[in-house]
Design an enzyme around this catalytic site. Structure first.
Site, PDB file in Angstrom:
ATOM      1  N   GLY A 156       0.840  -1.203   0.000  1.00 13.02           N
ATOM      2  CA  GLY A 156       0.000   0.000   0.000  1.00 13.02           C
ATOM      3  C   GLY A 156       0.867   1.242   0.000  1.00 13.02           C
ATOM      4  O   GLY A 156       1.967   1.246  -0.569  1.00 13.02           O
ATOM      5  N   ARG A 157       0.403   2.279   0.667  1.00 10.37           N
ATOM      6  CA  ARG A 157       1.128   3.566   0.646  1.00 10.37           C
ATOM      7  C   ARG A 157       2.545   3.425   1.191  1.00 10.37           C
ATOM      8  O   ARG A 157       3.518   3.838   0.572  1.00 10.37           O
ATOM      9  CB  ARG A 157       0.385   4.606   1.494  1.00 10.37           C
ATOM     10  N   ILE A 158       2.656   2.850   2.408  1.00 10.04           N
ATOM     11  CA  ILE A 158       3.974   2.796   3.044  1.00 10.04           C
ATOM     12  C   ILE A 158       4.877   1.791   2.323  1.00 10.04           C
ATOM     13  O   ILE A 158       6.035   2.085   2.025  1.00 10.04           O
ATOM     14  CB  ILE A 158       3.845   2.472   4.554  1.00 10.04           C
ATOM     15  N   THR A 238       7.459  -2.275  10.810  1.00  6.23           N
ATOM     16  CA  THR A 238       6.954  -0.971  11.248  1.00  6.23           C
ATOM     17  C   THR A 238       5.433  -0.957  11.132  1.00  6.23           C
ATOM     18  O   THR A 238       4.828   0.111  11.094  1.00  6.23           O
ATOM     19  CB  THR A 238       7.531   0.181  10.385  1.00  6.23           C
ATOM     20  N   ARG A 240       2.361  -3.460  12.648  1.00  2.81           N
ATOM     21  CA  ARG A 240       1.797  -3.647  13.987  1.00  2.81           C
ATOM     22  C   ARG A 240       2.466  -4.868  14.598  1.00  2.81           C
ATOM     23  O   ARG A 240       2.682  -5.877  13.908  1.00  2.81           O
ATOM     24  CB  ARG A 240       0.276  -3.878  13.928  1.00  2.81           C
ATOM     25  N   GLU A 269       3.098  -4.695  23.230  1.00  5.59           N
ATOM     26  CA  GLU A 269       3.458  -3.305  23.528  1.00  5.59           C
ATOM     27  C   GLU A 269       2.766  -2.763  24.774  1.00  5.59           C
ATOM     28  O   GLU A 269       1.551  -2.945  24.874  1.00  5.59           O
ATOM     29  CB  GLU A 269       3.013  -2.466  22.310  1.00  5.59           C
ATOM     30  N   HIS A 287       7.843   2.591  18.826  1.00  5.90           N
ATOM     31  CA  HIS A 287       6.648   2.942  18.038  1.00  5.90           C
ATOM     32  C   HIS A 287       6.631   4.444  17.686  1.00  5.90           C
ATOM     33  O   HIS A 287       5.677   5.151  18.005  1.00  5.90           O
ATOM     34  CB  HIS A 287       5.368   2.550  18.809  1.00  5.90           C
ATOM     35  N   ALA A 289       7.563   5.501  14.424  1.00  9.17           N
ATOM     36  CA  ALA A 289       7.793   5.600  12.971  1.00  9.17           C
ATOM     37  C   ALA A 289       7.075   6.785  12.335  1.00  9.17           C
ATOM     38  O   ALA A 289       7.509   7.288  11.310  1.00  9.17           O
ATOM     39  CB  ALA A 289       7.406   4.304  12.284  1.00  9.17           C
TER      40      ALA A 289
END
Ligand code: NAD
Length: 322
Positions: A156-158, A238, A240, A269, A287, A289
């Site tokens: 996707g975008r990332i 990066t 989940r 987490e 966390h 990023a």
């Protein structure tokens, strides 16, 4: 109209809402609210909208406590903290901030990749520990990236931004797996599509994960799949934490099944799987990023826009379900 914000966000976001004439209450504690605290806070007034963080579980119990709420607007790209089916049933909007900080997350994934391949953190500790006695041809060898294969899981975008940097910045070959084929990625970066995650894991020198956390992606990277990776490969997450079985990852890192891991997110987490922090072949960040002024600015604009649209009777732009 009343809006509740579950943790402090950039001040201009609160002003944007107040300038519309809304009353805004913000959690003043410098930590996420527990579910009990959130329910208590939302029961105090008739709230119309809630601006939420990923650390807030928004389920039936919370929705019951705040029946006048029309929207839960996440200040986050992910939305795995929402019970989507419950919200749909109740006709409550759930929104996120897609694109807000995506390029920064890609930069962060690259920071982790380079920290591993150039052994930045180990080198830094080596100097600080007083071990550096001068140039040594055998000291802390890393891995060259040019010409190697970058495996993108989730294009996707990332994932696309990470591939862009890998291809154009570091001369890597791009292999990817996604539930949807991304022809643009193939055209722009000569990326090769694989219809299974296993195929990418087997050939990649660096694997970077960019899928949302869903039932289908929980433990997508498990013990069996870690064994499919090259011994020389790095895994970077990066996305989940629960996408990777962290206990299995600790074993794989200990046994040198893979060469190293770069993690910005953790399965439990803020707790870490036992033994993770003792390993020198893992680089970790807490966390962060998407943690830049620019990304937080964009996330503030997107999340408050979603609320304002809803309270003005329009469909907010970033609803997470169809
Ligand atoms: P996106 O929606 O643009 O892309 C996600 C991609 O994953 C899509 O192409 C989708 O088809 C694919 N996908 C979905 N289910 C899949 C599956 N089962 N197997 C393979 N591919 C699958 O999202 P994005 O903006 O690129 O963000 C990706 C994730 O990054 C977010 O969901 C969020 O969890 C995480 N994120 C983390 C941080 C951080 O601070 N570490 C910040 C922002 C986002």
């Amino acid at each position: 109209m009343n809006i509740y914000i579950t943790r402090m966000i950039p001040e201009f976001g609160i002003k944007l809402l107040q300038n519309k004439g809304y009353t805004v209450d913000v959690n003043t504690k410098d930590r996420p609210l527990t579910k009990k605290e959130l329910i208590k806070a939302l029961s105090k007034k008739q709230y119309d909208a809630v601006l939420t963080l990923l650390t807030d579980t928004i389920d039936a119990e919370v929705m019951d406590a705040a029946p006048s709420v029309k929207i839960y607007a996440n200040f986050a790209i992910g939305f795995n903290n929402f019970n989507v089916e419950e919200a749909k049933k109740r006709k409550i909007y759930l929104t996120n901030t897609p694109g807000g900080g995506a390029d920064r997350v890609a930069e962060h994934a690259w920071a982790l990749i380079l920290a591993l391949s150039c052994r930045v953190v180990e080198g830094d500790s080596y100097i600080r520990d007083g071990k550096f006695k001068g140039w040594d041809p055998m000291l802390l060898h890393g891995s060259k990236l040019a010409g190697k294969t970058l495996g993108i899981i989730g294009s996707g975008r990332i994932g696309t931004d990470v591939a862009h940097r890998g291809k154009n910045g570091f001369g890597m070959n791009i292999a990817y797996y996604d539930v949807k084929r991304n022809e643009q990625l193939e055209k722009d970066y000569s990326a090769t599509f694989y219809s299974t995650v296993d195929e990418v894991l087997k050939i990649a020198d660096v694997v970077s994960i960019h899928v949302p956390l869903l039932d289908s992606t929980h433990h997508l990277i498990n013990a069996e799949r870690l064994k499919m990776m090259k011994n020389s490969a790095y895994l970077v997450n990066t996305s989940r934490g629960p996408v990777v079985d962290e206990v299995a990852l600790v074993e794989a890192l200990k046994n040198k099944t893979i060469r190293g891991a770069g993690l910005d997110v953790f399965e439990f987490e803020p707790e870490l799987a036992r033994g993770l922090a003792k390993l020198s072949n893992v680089v970790m960040t807490p966390h962060i990023a998407s943690g830049t002024d620019e990304a937080r600015h964009d996330m503030t604009v997107l999340s408050t826009t979603n609320i304002i649209n809803t309270l003005e009777g329009k469909i907010p732009p970033n609803v997470v379900y169809n």
